[in-house]
Design a protein around this motif. Sequence first.
Motif, PDB file in Angstrom:
ATOM      1  N   LEU A 284     -21.479  35.460  31.620  1.00 58.75           N
ATOM      2  CA  LEU A 284     -21.287  33.982  32.285  1.00 58.75           C
ATOM      3  C   LEU A 284     -22.220  33.063  31.854  1.00 58.75           C
ATOM      4  O   LEU A 284     -23.458  33.430  31.497  1.00 58.75           O
ATOM      5  CB  LEU A 284     -21.651  34.163  33.776  1.00 58.75           C
ATOM      6  CG  LEU A 284     -20.780  35.038  34.700  1.00 58.75           C
ATOM      7  CD1 LEU A 284     -21.206  35.534  36.138  1.00 58.75           C
ATOM      8  CD2 LEU A 284     -19.238  34.951  34.694  1.00 58.75           C
ATOM      9  N   ARG A 285     -21.757  32.143  31.305  1.00 57.54           N
ATOM     10  CA  ARG A 285     -22.428  31.088  30.656  1.00 57.54           C
ATOM     11  C   ARG A 285     -22.411  29.881  31.453  1.00 57.54           C
ATOM     12  O   ARG A 285     -21.255  29.280  31.837  1.00 57.54           O
ATOM     13  CB  ARG A 285     -22.048  30.742  29.168  1.00 57.54           C
ATOM     14  CG  ARG A 285     -22.060  31.882  28.458  1.00 57.54           C
ATOM     15  CD  ARG A 285     -23.188  31.730  27.276  1.00 57.54           C
ATOM     16  NE  ARG A 285     -23.478  32.867  26.657  1.00 57.54           N
ATOM     17  CZ  ARG A 285     -24.656  33.189  25.956  1.00 57.54           C
ATOM     18  NH1 ARG A 285     -25.475  32.217  25.873  1.00 57.54           N
ATOM     19  NH2 ARG A 285     -24.900  34.244  25.347  1.00 57.54           N
ATOM     20  N   LEU A 286     -23.507  29.186  31.656  1.00 57.38           N
ATOM     21  CA  LEU A 286     -23.720  27.903  32.401  1.00 57.38           C
ATOM     22  C   LEU A 286     -23.501  26.536  31.705  1.00 57.38           C
ATOM     23  O   LEU A 286     -24.347  26.481  31.002  1.00 57.38           O
ATOM     24  CB  LEU A 286     -25.157  28.119  33.216  1.00 57.38           C
ATOM     25  CG  LEU A 286     -25.144  26.530  34.303  1.00 57.38           C
ATOM     26  CD1 LEU A 286     -24.101  26.866  35.398  1.00 57.38           C
ATOM     27  CD2 LEU A 286     -26.635  26.550  34.800  1.00 57.38           C
ATOM     28  N   LEU A 287     -22.290  26.077  31.994  1.00 54.80           N
ATOM     29  CA  LEU A 287     -22.107  24.680  31.008  1.00 54.80           C
ATOM     30  C   LEU A 287     -22.624  23.495  31.789  1.00 54.80           C
ATOM     31  O   LEU A 287     -23.256  22.499  31.351  1.00 54.80           O
ATOM     32  CB  LEU A 287     -20.521  24.586  31.037  1.00 54.80           C
ATOM     33  CG  LEU A 287     -19.604  25.399  30.600  1.00 54.80           C
ATOM     34  CD1 LEU A 287     -18.331  25.221  30.281  1.00 54.80           C
ATOM     35  CD2 LEU A 287     -20.310  26.281  29.223  1.00 54.80           C
ATOM     36  N   ALA A 288     -22.588  23.341  33.207  1.00 52.04           N
ATOM     37  CA  ALA A 288     -23.103  22.269  33.956  1.00 52.04           C
ATOM     38  C   ALA A 288     -23.498  22.929  35.377  1.00 52.04           C
ATOM     39  O   ALA A 288     -22.736  23.631  35.896  1.00 52.04           O
ATOM     40  CB  ALA A 288     -22.403  20.988  33.831  1.00 52.04           C
ATOM     41  N   ARG A 289     -24.397  22.055  35.939  1.00 51.16           N
ATOM     42  CA  ARG A 289     -24.745  22.289  37.382  1.00 51.16           C
ATOM     43  C   ARG A 289     -25.137  21.191  38.068  1.00 51.16           C
ATOM     44  O   ARG A 289     -25.664  20.132  37.569  1.00 51.16           O
ATOM     45  CB  ARG A 289     -25.806  23.374  37.491  1.00 51.16           C
ATOM     46  CG  ARG A 289     -26.192  23.723  38.664  1.00 51.16           C
ATOM     47  CD  ARG A 289     -27.388  24.699  38.852  1.00 51.16           C
ATOM     48  NE  ARG A 289     -28.587  24.023  38.449  1.00 51.16           N
ATOM     49  CZ  ARG A 289     -29.676  24.458  38.225  1.00 51.16           C
ATOM     50  NH1 ARG A 289     -29.651  25.713  37.905  1.00 51.16           N
ATOM     51  NH2 ARG A 289     -30.909  23.733  38.422  1.00 51.16           N
TER      52      ARG A 289
ATOM     53  N   PHE B  95     -21.133  24.634  40.260  1.00 53.84           N
ATOM     54  CA  PHE B  95     -21.569  25.356  38.880  1.00 53.84           C
ATOM     55  C   PHE B  95     -20.162  25.102  38.158  1.00 53.84           C
ATOM     56  O   PHE B  95     -19.281  25.588  38.436  1.00 53.84           O
ATOM     57  CB  PHE B  95     -21.965  26.780  38.989  1.00 53.84           C
ATOM     58  CG  PHE B  95     -23.393  26.765  39.643  1.00 53.84           C
ATOM     59  CD1 PHE B  95     -23.522  26.184  41.078  1.00 53.84           C
ATOM     60  CD2 PHE B  95     -24.379  27.116  39.030  1.00 53.84           C
ATOM     61  CE1 PHE B  95     -24.789  26.568  41.880  1.00 53.84           C
ATOM     62  CE2 PHE B  95     -25.620  27.436  39.902  1.00 53.84           C
ATOM     63  CZ  PHE B  95     -25.805  27.066  40.990  1.00 53.84           C
ATOM     64  N   LEU B  96     -20.385  24.809  36.802  1.00 54.42           N
ATOM     65  CA  LEU B  96     -19.297  24.946  35.908  1.00 54.42           C
ATOM     66  C   LEU B  96     -19.636  25.990  34.879  1.00 54.42           C
ATOM     67  O   LEU B  96     -20.698  26.161  34.184  1.00 54.42           O
ATOM     68  CB  LEU B  96     -19.124  23.610  35.177  1.00 54.42           C
ATOM     69  CG  LEU B  96     -17.960  23.523  34.411  1.00 54.42           C
ATOM     70  CD1 LEU B  96     -16.629  23.406  35.042  1.00 54.42           C
ATOM     71  CD2 LEU B  96     -17.944  21.947  33.242  1.00 54.42           C
ATOM     72  N   ILE B  97     -19.002  27.028  34.981  1.00 52.40           N
ATOM     73  CA  ILE B  97     -19.451  28.250  34.299  1.00 52.40           C
ATOM     74  C   ILE B  97     -18.251  28.995  33.492  1.00 52.40           C
ATOM     75  O   ILE B  97     -17.014  28.861  33.786  1.00 52.40           O
ATOM     76  CB  ILE B  97     -19.704  29.509  35.326  1.00 52.40           C
ATOM     77  CG1 ILE B  97     -20.950  29.005  36.312  1.00 52.40           C
ATOM     78  CG2 ILE B  97     -19.855  30.764  34.558  1.00 52.40           C
ATOM     79  CD1 ILE B  97     -21.298  29.798  37.268  1.00 52.40           C
TER      80      ILE B  97
ATOM     81  N   LEU C 104     -15.065  26.329  38.123  1.00 54.65           N
ATOM     82  CA  LEU C 104     -15.784  25.382  39.130  1.00 54.65           C
ATOM     83  C   LEU C 104     -16.268  26.256  40.341  1.00 54.65           C
ATOM     84  O   LEU C 104     -15.243  26.803  40.871  1.00 54.65           O
ATOM     85  CB  LEU C 104     -14.845  24.197  39.609  1.00 54.65           C
ATOM     86  CG  LEU C 104     -15.583  23.405  40.493  1.00 54.65           C
ATOM     87  CD1 LEU C 104     -17.014  22.650  39.632  1.00 54.65           C
ATOM     88  CD2 LEU C 104     -14.881  22.116  40.909  1.00 54.65           C
ATOM     89  N   VAL C 105     -17.667  26.361  40.640  1.00 56.94           N
ATOM     90  CA  VAL C 105     -17.847  27.374  41.645  1.00 56.94           C
ATOM     91  C   VAL C 105     -19.002  26.839  42.525  1.00 56.94           C
ATOM     92  O   VAL C 105     -19.866  26.153  42.166  1.00 56.94           O
ATOM     93  CB  VAL C 105     -18.486  28.813  41.011  1.00 56.94           C
ATOM     94  CG1 VAL C 105     -18.600  29.941  42.102  1.00 56.94           C
ATOM     95  CG2 VAL C 105     -17.696  29.171  39.719  1.00 56.94           C
TER      96      VAL C 105
END
Length: 229
Positions: free
Chosen positions: A64-69, A74-76, A88-89
């Motif tokens: 799982l890579r975090l793109l933005a928060r 969270f955009l993962i 989108l979580v």
Amino acid sequence: MTIKTLAQQKEDILLLMKYAVPAEQMVEARQLLNRYQTDIIAINLLSAFYSYLPEGLDDTVRELRLLARRQGAFLIAAITYHSAYFYLVTVNKAEFLGDGKDGVWDKEIRDFFELGSREDFLKKTTNLTNFSEHTPAHQDEQLCPACAAADGEKHVLGCPVEVCPWCDGQLTSCHCRFEQLDRDHLLGERELAALEEKLAKKGRIPYDSAKHRPVYPTAGDGDEPTPTT
Ligand SMILES: [Zn+2]
Ligand SMILES: [Zn+2]
């Protein structure tokens, strides 16, 4: 509505994995699930992924890579054997956005996370290893343990850790919301919107990890966190 504990959700995911994960990838799939088993963000994503395999193919989430928060959202990217899928979580749910190439990149989401144009974003996400791995949310001291808002950000409305700006109590349990709206109970969307407006005017108290992080006497699943203030 009953809310499932993380342990129950994990059991559900394990069951779904029996149908989704090729036998030779099962060990890897379980390892990832174990690593994130106390992180509601990852659990919501994995449960969405294994419930509706994006391409209907047997597949396994490898990373799982975090793109933005931002503000508890969270955009993962879930990297699998077949592709990378974007989600989108929040602590409440995970929404599948697409696999990036055919881009379900709606402008609202890009603007919320300040990601720039679709082209910019596609360029940035060509190499997902540029993004760091998603840290299990509960291990991230910067995040509100209940709604995952970051230090200095507003909580998600309804978060039990949010401090009431009128009385300094717990916003979800003090009486101020009823007094402010002059009602003895809140009826629905309209009252919530009115409350949100009043709160915005008064000034909401953002999450402060040093002051508001709850202290857990025992580590356990499903306990409502209580603020220390
Ligand atoms: Zn919160
Ligand atoms: Zn209050």
